[in-house]
Design a protein around this motif. Structure first.
Motif, short mmCIF file in Angstrom:
data_model
loop_
_atom_site.label_atom_id
_atom_site.label_comp_id
_atom_site.label_asym_id
_atom_site.label_seq_id
_atom_site.Cartn_x
_atom_site.Cartn_y
_atom_site.Cartn_z
N PRO A 67 80.10 11.57 -59.02
CA PRO A 67 79.16 12.64 -59.36
C PRO A 67 78.19 12.17 -60.45
N LEU A 68 76.98 12.69 -60.39
CA LEU A 68 75.94 12.27 -61.33
C LEU A 68 76.31 12.60 -62.78
N ILE A 69 77.12 13.66 -62.96
CA ILE A 69 77.47 14.07 -64.32
C ILE A 69 78.29 13.01 -65.03
N ASP A 70 78.91 12.08 -64.27
CA ASP A 70 79.66 10.99 -64.90
C ASP A 70 78.75 9.89 -65.43
N TRP A 71 77.45 9.96 -65.06
CA TRP A 71 76.52 8.92 -65.51
C TRP A 71 76.01 9.27 -66.91
N LYS A 72 76.63 8.66 -67.93
CA LYS A 72 76.35 9.03 -69.32
C LYS A 72 74.93 8.67 -69.75
N TRP A 73 74.35 7.66 -69.08
CA TRP A 73 73.00 7.24 -69.49
C TRP A 73 71.95 8.31 -69.22
N LEU A 74 72.22 9.20 -68.26
CA LEU A 74 71.27 10.29 -68.01
C LEU A 74 71.17 11.22 -69.21
N LEU A 75 72.30 11.49 -69.87
CA LEU A 75 72.28 12.31 -71.09
C LEU A 75 71.49 11.62 -72.19
N VAL A 76 71.63 10.28 -72.27
CA VAL A 76 70.88 9.51 -73.27
C VAL A 76 69.38 9.62 -73.00
N LEU A 77 68.98 9.53 -71.71
CA LEU A 77 67.56 9.62 -71.35
C LEU A 77 66.99 11.00 -71.67
N ILE A 78 67.77 12.05 -71.41
CA ILE A 78 67.30 13.41 -71.74
C ILE A 78 67.05 13.53 -73.23
N ALA A 79 67.98 12.97 -74.03
CA ALA A 79 67.80 13.01 -75.49
C ALA A 79 66.56 12.23 -75.90
N VAL A 80 66.29 11.08 -75.23
CA VAL A 80 65.10 10.26 -75.56
C VAL A 80 63.82 11.02 -75.20
N PHE A 81 63.81 11.65 -74.01
CA PHE A 81 62.62 12.41 -73.59
C PHE A 81 62.31 13.53 -74.58
N LEU A 82 63.31 14.30 -74.94
CA LEU A 82 63.08 15.45 -75.84
C LEU A 82 62.70 14.99 -77.23
N SER A 83 63.32 13.90 -77.71
CA SER A 83 62.98 13.39 -79.04
C SER A 83 61.56 12.86 -79.08
N THR A 84 61.19 12.10 -78.02
CA THR A 84 59.82 11.55 -77.98
C THR A 84 58.79 12.68 -77.95
N GLU A 85 59.08 13.73 -77.17
CA GLU A 85 58.15 14.87 -77.10
C GLU A 85 57.99 15.54 -78.47
N TRP A 86 59.09 15.66 -79.19
CA TRP A 86 59.03 16.31 -80.50
C TRP A 86 58.21 15.48 -81.48
N PHE A 87 58.41 14.15 -81.49
CA PHE A 87 57.67 13.29 -82.42
C PHE A 87 56.17 13.28 -82.10
N VAL A 88 55.82 13.25 -80.80
CA VAL A 88 54.40 13.26 -80.42
C VAL A 88 53.74 14.56 -80.88
N ARG A 89 54.43 15.68 -80.66
CA ARG A 89 53.88 16.97 -81.10
C ARG A 89 53.76 17.02 -82.62
N LYS A 90 54.76 16.49 -83.32
CA LYS A 90 54.72 16.48 -84.78
C LYS A 90 53.56 15.63 -85.27
N TYR A 91 53.38 14.47 -84.65
CA TYR A 91 52.33 13.56 -85.09
C TYR A 91 50.94 14.16 -84.88
N ASN A 92 50.75 14.92 -83.81
CA ASN A 92 49.44 15.49 -83.50
C ASN A 92 49.28 16.91 -84.03
N GLY A 93 50.17 17.33 -84.90
CA GLY A 93 50.03 18.64 -85.54
C GLY A 93 50.13 19.79 -84.57
N MET A 94 50.99 19.66 -83.55
CA MET A 94 51.10 20.71 -82.54
C MET A 94 52.34 21.57 -82.75
N LEU A 95 53.09 21.35 -83.86
CA LEU A 95 54.27 22.17 -84.15
C LEU A 95 53.92 23.35 -85.05
#
Length: 675
Positions: free
Chosen positions: A647-675
């Motif tokens: 099952p896909l839920i056993d693939w731990k790297w997908l959780l890591v990617l979700i965390a990377v996507f959300l973190s990157t989005e937050w930093f980009v918004r912070k950098y461009n004053g969108m928060l």
């Protein structure tokens, strides 16, 4: 992947795209690259999270090459070193396991064995037993239902376990590599010695010795048994090329109480390569079990004469006949037989309340049952003056001690007064009473034990007829005498309950498992699982003391003292909380079973190879063995398609990617004053 899963994925793409578009691009006038990048990140995050929710099954196909297993098993016992084959064994094992062609064709697994079977880590050749049967059992368990060859590097001299020739799977070939010098040399050997572990004082005990000869000429050997500097037995034994074995039977006197150590030895004028197998030490525990039985009666009855004769058939038993008034003290006796007690026995019962001897009460038509009700509380008697004949039924479930059915059901009846006999407390019935064909459910011969005091009850007189019937059936009184003596032996045993009970042998052979077990009981005589038991073992000669803890098992505490050298030892077991202790002694006899051989057992190894359709080889044929294994077309690698579903839920790297996507989005918004 199923069609429904594909449709779900398309739906997830649409949902993730719509939500991302609504978040960053809907009604936004300036659609810069930053907004497009943020939209892409949000799309990936939402799609990944939704993908985890449906949790699709991912199927992967992988081709694996399964090689045939090749267990290489090396004999790690000390006999290999004694036969000067240690270096050769290591060389052969190394040559097999490091051969690149063998490694390419087989899945090589290295094992060693002595008393145990385990994966090969380091060969020491110090094992004190050789168990090839254990190799067979473990290989069957490890390679269940597999088809494979086995290479065993050994001398074939097994010292424990079942016959290994037929233990191995006959469908899997075994290739023994025979270690040791196969040249036949002159050798005299004590092959086996049989003796009972215990003997009675002033009796003689038998010793049976099996002697073996290897040689090609006539020879006369001297066999002797000594104790210290005293020669107890000596005789000459002749051997020839046609007479390779001899059996010597000896009766030795048991004149001293305690552990007696003896030495059996065979020697000749010829020189031998191995003299370790010419000597065998053995020991016997001599026990003084002289039991004095007092038969007390006011009657002259044939039962008394038969009892006396039967009891004294055992040389360790002595019978004294007394009348109640003749009894001055009970201190000189071990067991009391009270034959048909009446009020005249009052003083005897009173005296026994102090000495607390075990008793055998026999009733009959002259017994005063009212008096007996007052003097004992194991049975309640309600008897009439009418006489009745009682036949016997044997209870096969009786387990206080081992006893055979002498055909009691066919014995003549015993006479007793008619009435009811009711048990009061726990009673073990050996024979129950029957009147003709009616089972009365009442005891005829029974046993009780109360606070360490034992008693036997026979409800009937004329048991002398039983002795005669047994003689008619067996042409001997022996079986009936043994039956009576087992009752006396049970009553003579003092089995008073102790808080600390330790079980051990009086002697062990070096190389055997030296195991001592103990039980500790609380005040209610329940097994105490929280006891702390230790044992101190002291070598009497060197005064060296070792301390061990006893480990708790199933209702017992146990310690294994393997590794002690031959010699005499005193030991003390202590319970640390209550300070209760038990002291004892044991002897380790000097006997190394691994040094009893001068040649490998080639015949047995050839039988093993033939039984499994393999072939035996010698060290100089190692290259032939390797070629045989490589040329055998039966052992081919198998290509296996391994399908893995996860099952896909056993693939731990997908959780890591979700965390990377959300973190990157937050930093980009912070950098461009969108928060």
């Amino acid at each position: 992947m199923t069609a429904s899963t594909i449709l779900l994925l398309l739906l997830l793409l649409i949902i993730a795209g719509c939500l991302s578009f609504f978040q960053y691009l809907y009604k936004v006038k300036n659609k810069s690259n930053v907004y497009l990048f943020l939209t892409f990140l949000r799309f990936l995050s939402i799609f990944s999270i939704l993908l985890l929710l449906i949790n699709p099954i991912i199927t992967t196909n992988k081709l694996e090459i399964i090689k045939t297993p090749l267990p290489i098993v090396v004999d790690n016992s000390s006999s290999i070193s004694f036969l000067n084959a240690k270096e050769k064994a290591m060389e052969l094992a190394q040559k097999l396991t490091s051969n690149s062609a063998i490694q390419e064709k087989f899945e090589v697994q290295s094992y060693l064995f002595d008393t145990d079977f385990r994966q090969s880590d380091s060969l020491t050749f110090k094992g004190n037993q050789t168990n090839l049967d254990l190799v067979a059992k473990n290989l069957k368990s490890i390679y269940k239902n597999a088809f494979y060859p086995t290479v065993i590097i050994t001398d074939g001299n097994q010292t424990s376990g079942n016959d290994y020739v037929y233990s191995f799977d006959e469908n899997n070939k075994v290739y023994p590599l025979v270690l040791g010098d196969t040249t036949k040399v002159f050798d005299l050997k004590i092959n086996q010695l049989n003796v009972n572990r215990y003997a009675f004082l002033k009796n003689k005990f038998p010793v049976e010795v099996f002697l073996q000869y290897a040689g090609d000429k006539n020879v006369t050997a001297n066999f002797s048994i000594t104790q210290g500097n005293e020669v107890l037995h000596k005789e000459s034994v002749s051997f020839s090329p046609s007479k390779k074995t001899a059996i010597v039977n000896v009766l030795l006197p048991a004149n001293k109480v305690g552990l007696q150590v003896y030495k059996a030895k065979i020697e000749s004028k010829e020189s031998e390569k191995n003299t370790f197998n010419n000597i065998k030490n053995f020991a016997v525990e001599v026990i003084d079990q002289k039991t004095t039985v007092a038969i007390i009666s006011t009657l002259n009855h044939p039962d008394i004469g038969v009892l006396k004769r039967a009891i004294e058939s055992n040389l360790q038993h002595k019978v004294v006949l007394l009348k109640p008034n003749d009894v001055k003290s009970l201190e000189d006796y071990n067991v009391l037989i009270l034959y048909q007690p009446t009020t005249a026995f009052k003083s005897v019962f009173e005296a026994n309340k102090k000495t607390n001897l075990n008793t055998f009460i026999i009733t009959g038509t002259a017994t005063d049952f009212t008096f007996l009700n007052q003097e004992q509380n194991n049975f309640v008697f309600k008897m009439s003056s009418q006489e009745e004949d009682y036949l016997a039924d044997f209870d096969s479930q009786f387990n206080l001690f081992a006893v055979d059915n002498l055909g009691f059901e066919n014995f003549p009846p015993l006479q007793n007064n008619y009435g009811s006999i009711t048990t009061n407390g726990e009673v073990n019935v050996l024979l129950s009473a029957r009147i003709r064909n009616i089972d009365t459910k009442a005891p005829l011969l029974s046993f009780t034990e109360n606070q360490g005091k034992r008693a036997a009850y026979l409800f009937g007189e004329n048991s002398w007829k039983w002795s005669l019937q047994s003689h008619i059936d067996n042409q001997s009184f022996e079986k009936y005498d043994v039956f009576i003596n087992k009752i006396i032996q049970y009553l003579a045993s003092n089995n008073a309950k102790k808080s600390l009970v330790v079980n051990h042998e009086s002697f062990y052979n070096s190389g055997e498992a030296i195991e001592i077990t103990a039980q500790y009981f609380n005040k209610n005589y329940d097994f105490d699982e929280k006891a702390r038991l230790t044992i101190d073992v002291t070598n009497i000669k060197t005064k060296q003391t070792k301390n061990y803890d006893l480990l708790k098992g199933n209702n017992t505490y146990k310690v294994n003292l393997d590794g002690l050298l031959a010699g005499s030892y005193n030991f003390s077991v202590k319970e640390l909380n209550s300070k209760t202790s038990y002291s004892g002694h044991f002897e380790i006899l000097d006997f190394d079973i691994e040094k009893q051989f001068v040649n490998p057992d080639v015949q047995k190894l050839k039988q093993l190879a033939a039984q499994t359709k393999g072939k035996d080889f010698y060290p100089n044929e190692i290259d032939v063995l390797i070629k045989t294994l490589l040329d055998n077309e039966e052992y081919k690698a198998v290509q296996k398609d391994v399908v893995t579903k996860s099952p896909l839920i056993d693939w731990k790297w997908l959780l890591v990617l979700i965390a990377v996507f959300l973190s990157t989005e937050w930093f980009v918004r912070k950098y461009n004053g969108m928060l």
